[in-house]
Design a protein around this motif. Sequence first.
Motif, PDB file in Angstrom:
ATOM      1  N   ASN A  49      11.429  -3.124   6.357  1.00  0.00           N
ATOM      2  CA  ASN A  49      10.478  -2.982   7.459  1.00  0.00           C
ATOM      3  C   ASN A  49       9.063  -2.640   7.006  1.00  0.00           C
ATOM      4  O   ASN A  49       8.148  -2.628   7.817  1.00  0.00           O
ATOM      5  N   VAL A  50       8.892  -2.281   5.741  1.00  0.00           N
ATOM      6  CA  VAL A  50       7.538  -1.995   5.269  1.00  0.00           C
ATOM      7  C   VAL A  50       7.139  -2.953   4.140  1.00  0.00           C
ATOM      8  O   VAL A  50       6.195  -3.728   4.284  1.00  0.00           O
ATOM      9  N   PRO A  87       7.415  -6.995   5.124  1.00  0.00           N
ATOM     10  CA  PRO A  87       6.325  -7.448   6.002  1.00  0.00           C
ATOM     11  C   PRO A  87       4.955  -7.352   5.338  1.00  0.00           C
ATOM     12  O   PRO A  87       4.118  -8.242   5.510  1.00  0.00           O
ATOM     13  N   ALA A  88       4.733  -6.286   4.569  1.00  0.00           N
ATOM     14  CA  ALA A  88       3.438  -6.141   3.904  1.00  0.00           C
ATOM     15  C   ALA A  88       3.239  -7.241   2.868  1.00  0.00           C
ATOM     16  O   ALA A  88       2.116  -7.677   2.619  1.00  0.00           O
ATOM     17  N   TRP A 110      -0.107 -11.692  13.222  1.00  0.00           N
ATOM     18  CA  TRP A 110      -0.857 -10.429  13.205  1.00  0.00           C
ATOM     19  C   TRP A 110      -2.100 -10.503  12.335  1.00  0.00           C
ATOM     20  O   TRP A 110      -3.006  -9.681  12.466  1.00  0.00           O
ATOM     21  N   ALA A 127       5.816   5.879   6.288  1.00  0.00           N
ATOM     22  CA  ALA A 127       7.187   5.556   6.693  1.00  0.00           C
ATOM     23  C   ALA A 127       8.151   6.669   6.273  1.00  0.00           C
ATOM     24  O   ALA A 127       9.053   7.028   7.025  1.00  0.00           O
ATOM     25  N   SER A 147       0.267   4.149   0.888  1.00  0.00           N
ATOM     26  CA  SER A 147       0.186   5.011   2.072  1.00  0.00           C
ATOM     27  C   SER A 147       1.091   4.516   3.202  1.00  0.00           C
ATOM     28  O   SER A 147       1.585   5.322   3.985  1.00  0.00           O
ATOM     29  N   TYR A 148       1.336   3.188   3.281  1.00  0.00           N
ATOM     30  CA  TYR A 148       2.302   2.702   4.269  1.00  0.00           C
ATOM     31  C   TYR A 148       3.685   3.299   3.986  1.00  0.00           C
ATOM     32  O   TYR A 148       4.403   3.703   4.895  1.00  0.00           O
ATOM     33  N   TYR A 168      14.875   0.817   5.179  1.00  0.00           N
ATOM     34  CA  TYR A 168      13.734   0.631   6.074  1.00  0.00           C
ATOM     35  C   TYR A 168      12.472   0.365   5.255  1.00  0.00           C
ATOM     36  O   TYR A 168      11.674  -0.512   5.597  1.00  0.00           O
ATOM     37  N   ARG A 214       0.830  -1.197   0.000  1.00  0.00           N
ATOM     38  CA  ARG A 214       0.000   0.000   0.000  1.00  0.00           C
ATOM     39  C   ARG A 214       0.866   1.250   0.000  1.00  0.00           C
ATOM     40  O   ARG A 214       1.742   1.403   0.858  1.00  0.00           O
TER      41      ARG A 214
END
Lengths: 358, 264
Positions: free
Chosen positions: A270-271, A274-275, A351, A257, A252-253, A266, A250
């Motif tokens: 980290n985005v 995981p997404a 999650w 960030a 927007s994530y 990162y 996404r």
Amino acid sequence: MRDGAPKVKELADANRSAETNSPILRPPKPQKREKADSAPRPAEGIRRVTLLALPLAAAIALCLHWLAAANEAAAEALLYTYFLSGLLIAALMAIAVQPMWSGLRGWMRDSSPLITAAVVCLVVWELVTSVLHLLPLPYFPGPAGVLSSLVNDSGVLFDSTWHSLVLLLGGYTLGVVVGLISGVCIGWFPYARYWGMPILKIVGPIPATAWIPLAMVLSPSAMFSAIGLIALAVWFPVTMLTASGISNTRASYLDVARTLGAKRSYLIFNVAIPAAMPSIFIGLFMGLGASFLTLVVAETVGVKSGLGWYVSWAQGWAEYGKVYAALLIMAAFFSTIMTALFKLRDHVLAWQKGVIKW
Amino acid sequence: MVATLVSGVAKEGSSLDVTNVTKDFAAQDRTNQRTLALDGVSFSIAAGEFVSIIGPSACGKSTLLRLIAGLDFPSSGELRIGTEVIIGANAERGLVFQDPNLFPWLTVRRNIRSGLVALGVAREKNHEVDDFIRLVGLEGFADVYPHHLSGGMAQRVALARALITHPKVLLLDEPLGALDAFTRMQMQDEVLRLWQARLTTMLLITHDIDEAIYMSDRILIMTPRPGRIDRVISLDMERPRDRSHPDFLRLRSEILQLLDFGRR
């Protein structure tokens, strides 16, 4: 004792709640539904049918086996007798112990219908092969024959399983590592996408087993070529789904960030990764399926060890008991690995619990 | 640090200057035309000021916010934080969207902490995470995943996450737009409290005239196609403001007139 304990239990249940008791009184059809529904619920009692079905089935299997044993080799017949007797005793003991052990009771409520069904399958198998002789030998041995192959050849089977495991894990790991790297690159960097996507689209759909002739020529040993082929089979789905997961992160994530001061590393690690994890896991599962297939074919064709090799070798000697024994091992082996991957997914994607239905 | 964070006033804000900013986009069809989203927008916000922008949909409010955040670049004109020209996004300008956009794979604590991780200061400043969890009143929810949170709680996490990097300007793009009326009013007080504790410069985009009047020092009214700042209204009512005070209501109908929704 054995009969008395569940009865007392049942009485207690009847007093505690009408709900747990009511399925006994219901007609068969809703009863079946109730069984499925009640499985995850930590209710107290087990219905008597569930409880007694397993020992009953085991007893029937045992009787049938005694009937058939006259025509079979003594050693084979004895082994299967031990097996069924053991099962019967274990089932009876479980019934005796379960009123005092709630963990066992829960497990029995969930599993004993399935185990009973498996025993029923054994009965049918025995009936069709050893008793009624409906299927031609040596292609369709009875359960006693398969069990004796399993036990008598356990050394070779164990060795074959070990070799298969090494080959599978080697190839799978290699394929996953390369697939993740290429997938992240293709998903994130436009240049990698431009050059990588055509390669992926052309080379990827070719089944890895189609490369066997080339692999045999190129590789110094059958072992290496098999690992390479498995890796190739795994690489395609892992790359494809990793790339699509990464590129569908996404926006927007990523925007959020960036306003948190994130640098590119990162954003990727980290985005985006995981997404993309749910998608990556689909790739890992597809890759695992492809790796099983490739493993067995590679072992049948080139490698001189492993379960695939064992199956074709036993077939060559017309020892079909061994073929089925190896298939049983394969089923257990592959489903264990599959379960391990499911466990890993449950852990990594914890999650998601409650967001989507697995 | 903790003391200033929660009780005292830390002047963290910085001034923001937008000078003659224009932004156009290529049209979606093949006509080669360009749509003008922003046309010569200029305004200044003092350090620690709370400013709202209101205007009808598609008047370029969000485009303007993205330019200030550094997620997009203006076609012409200049944006400055203090004396520095804005080039690209960084932690100086926090951004909170209408959708909280929490990372669903991280717990509340780790979401709030993510700004520190991104800046590479997570180890030194780890103690601040708990302060911020307390600041937005989410003790007890620290180890919960975002999908268990209500809309208001999720937005609090988003605010804490945006504030933990101590931005000089906090950009709020209709952050309370998706909340129900009661939660929204409660969150308005929450945002004001966070602002008063830090005096971060705040720029709030909203559709809600009451919200703008209740919260801001100044209101910028934008007109659409192309987006321009039409009018600036300064408010000097005391806080906390009374939503039913005659001055409040008068201002409200004035703004409605300006936006062409007044009684004709």
